[in-house]
Design a protein around this motif. Structure first.
Motif, PDB file in Angstrom:
ATOM      1  N   ALA A  35       0.820  -1.209   0.000  1.00 26.54           N
ATOM      2  CA  ALA A  35       0.000   0.000   0.000  1.00 26.54           C
ATOM      3  C   ALA A  35       0.850   1.253   0.000  1.00 26.54           C
ATOM      4  O   ALA A  35       2.039   1.221   0.322  1.00 26.54           O
ATOM      5  CB  ALA A  35      -0.918   0.003   1.222  1.00 26.54           C
ATOM      6  N   TRP A  36       0.208   2.350  -0.360  1.00 27.07           N
ATOM      7  CA  TRP A  36       0.806   3.679  -0.271  1.00 27.07           C
ATOM      8  C   TRP A  36       0.089   4.464   0.822  1.00 27.07           C
ATOM      9  O   TRP A  36      -1.147   4.492   0.877  1.00 27.07           O
ATOM     10  CB  TRP A  36       0.678   4.424  -1.592  1.00 27.07           C
ATOM     11  N   PHE A  37       0.896   5.111   1.648  1.00 30.95           N
ATOM     12  CA  PHE A  37       0.408   6.059   2.636  1.00 30.95           C
ATOM     13  C   PHE A  37       1.101   7.391   2.384  1.00 30.95           C
ATOM     14  O   PHE A  37       2.113   7.449   1.690  1.00 30.95           O
ATOM     15  CB  PHE A  37       0.743   5.588   4.058  1.00 30.95           C
ATOM     16  N   ARG A  38       0.572   8.436   2.979  1.00 33.34           N
ATOM     17  CA  ARG A  38       1.254   9.725   2.894  1.00 33.34           C
ATOM     18  C   ARG A  38       1.101  10.468   4.205  1.00 33.34           C
ATOM     19  O   ARG A  38       0.161  10.234   4.965  1.00 33.34           O
ATOM     20  CB  ARG A  38       0.711  10.567   1.736  1.00 33.34           C
ATOM     21  N   ARG A  45      -0.408  10.152   9.431  1.00 36.69           N
ATOM     22  CA  ARG A  45      -0.186   9.381   8.214  1.00 36.69           C
ATOM     23  C   ARG A  45      -1.533   8.839   7.730  1.00 36.69           C
ATOM     24  O   ARG A  45      -2.322   8.313   8.516  1.00 36.69           O
ATOM     25  CB  ARG A  45       0.780   8.234   8.506  1.00 36.69           C
ATOM     26  N   GLU A  46      -1.790   8.971   6.419  1.00 37.00           N
ATOM     27  CA  GLU A  46      -3.073   8.532   5.895  1.00 37.00           C
ATOM     28  C   GLU A  46      -2.906   7.566   4.734  1.00 37.00           C
ATOM     29  O   GLU A  46      -1.956   7.659   3.950  1.00 37.00           O
ATOM     30  CB  GLU A  46      -3.925   9.732   5.451  1.00 37.00           C
ATOM     31  N   PHE A  47      -3.852   6.656   4.638  1.00 39.46           N
ATOM     32  CA  PHE A  47      -3.885   5.685   3.562  1.00 39.46           C
ATOM     33  C   PHE A  47      -4.228   6.367   2.249  1.00 39.46           C
ATOM     34  O   PHE A  47      -5.085   7.247   2.194  1.00 39.46           O
ATOM     35  CB  PHE A  47      -4.940   4.625   3.902  1.00 39.46           C
ATOM     36  N   THR A  58      -7.742  -3.916  -5.534  1.00 36.62           N
ATOM     37  CA  THR A  58      -7.275  -2.611  -5.077  1.00 36.62           C
ATOM     38  C   THR A  58      -8.278  -1.945  -4.144  1.00 36.62           C
ATOM     39  O   THR A  58      -9.455  -2.299  -4.097  1.00 36.62           O
ATOM     40  CB  THR A  58      -7.017  -1.664  -6.264  1.00 36.62           C
ATOM     41  N   ARG A  59      -7.762  -0.964  -3.431  1.00 36.95           N
ATOM     42  CA  ARG A  59      -8.594  -0.136  -2.568  1.00 36.95           C
ATOM     43  C   ARG A  59      -8.023   1.265  -2.613  1.00 36.95           C
ATOM     44  O   ARG A  59      -6.797   1.439  -2.589  1.00 36.95           O
ATOM     45  CB  ARG A  59      -8.592  -0.668  -1.134  1.00 36.95           C
ATOM     46  N   TYR A  60      -8.898   2.261  -2.671  1.00 41.62           N
ATOM     47  CA  TYR A  60      -8.474   3.657  -2.719  1.00 41.62           C
ATOM     48  C   TYR A  60      -9.251   4.474  -1.698  1.00 41.62           C
ATOM     49  O   TYR A  60     -10.401   4.153  -1.369  1.00 41.62           O
ATOM     50  CB  TYR A  60      -8.752   4.278  -4.093  1.00 41.62           C
ATOM     51  N   VAL A  61      -8.639   5.570  -1.276  1.00 34.88           N
ATOM     52  CA  VAL A  61      -9.393   6.592  -0.570  1.00 34.88           C
ATOM     53  C   VAL A  61     -10.310   7.244  -1.595  1.00 34.88           C
ATOM     54  O   VAL A  61      -9.883   7.528  -2.724  1.00 34.88           O
ATOM     55  CB  VAL A  61      -8.435   7.630   0.056  1.00 34.88           C
ATOM     56  N   ASP A  62     -11.548   7.485  -1.235  1.00 34.43           N
ATOM     57  CA  ASP A  62     -12.526   8.010  -2.196  1.00 34.43           C
ATOM     58  C   ASP A  62     -12.050   9.298  -2.859  1.00 34.43           C
ATOM     59  O   ASP A  62     -12.260   9.504  -4.062  1.00 34.43           O
ATOM     60  CB  ASP A  62     -13.865   8.268  -1.495  1.00 34.43           C
ATOM     61  N   ALA A 106      -6.608  -0.146   5.600  1.00 33.65           N
ATOM     62  CA  ALA A 106      -6.272   1.277   5.503  1.00 33.65           C
ATOM     63  C   ALA A 106      -5.614   1.805   6.769  1.00 33.65           C
ATOM     64  O   ALA A 106      -5.356   3.011   6.879  1.00 33.65           O
ATOM     65  CB  ALA A 106      -7.521   2.085   5.192  1.00 33.65           C
ATOM     66  N   THR A 107      -5.354   0.931   7.726  1.00 30.79           N
ATOM     67  CA  THR A 107      -4.786   1.335   9.009  1.00 30.79           C
ATOM     68  C   THR A 107      -3.287   1.144   8.997  1.00 30.79           C
ATOM     69  O   THR A 107      -2.801   0.025   8.816  1.00 30.79           O
ATOM     70  CB  THR A 107      -5.405   0.515  10.148  1.00 30.79           C
TER      71      THR A 107
END
Length: 124
Positions: A35-38, A45-47, A58-62, A106-107
């Motif tokens: 996964a990528w976080f930023r 830190r956020e997913f 896959t999964r994305y932040v909306d 996402a955690t």
């Protein structure tokens, strides 16, 4: 020893694009999620997005759907994040992370392995 090494960050104008890469080594990742976080200054830190190494789910932040695309190249053991239509609020250090299992969580605390991060700066 799992190693994750990010690259591809830099300075880009708003509306531009960048592709981040994360080279993974140290084991096979057939049963892993990556996964990528930023993390922006002063923020948690956020997913961003994640993908199952096998199967490619896959999964994305909306808020990033349609602008960001996560992918992986199994032969190269490399994870990618294509970022388009970048905005100043996308400015952050971007990290790749890995965990065993099949759930794209996402955690951040669920991920065991982390890269050192790559800086992305979007100017207005």
């Amino acid at each position: 020893q799992v190693q994750l090494v990010e690259s591809g960050g830099g300075l880009v104008q708003a509306g531009g694009s960048l592709r981040l890469s994360c080279a993974a080594s140290g084991r096979t990742f057939t049963d892993y999620v990556v996964a990528w976080f930023r993390q922006a200054p002063g923020k948690a830190r956020e997913f961003v997005a994640g993908i199952r190494w096998i199967g490619g789910g896959t999964r994305y932040v909306d808020s990033m759907k349609g602008r960001f695309t996560v992918s992986r190249d199994n032969a190269k053991n490399t994870l990618y994040l294509q970022m388009n239509s970048l905005k100043p609020e996308d400015t952050a250090v971007y990290y790749c992370a890995a965990r065993s299992g099949a759930i794209v969580d996402a955690t951040a605390s669920q991920y065991v392995y982390w890269g050192q991060g790559t800086q992305v700066t979007v100017s207005s």
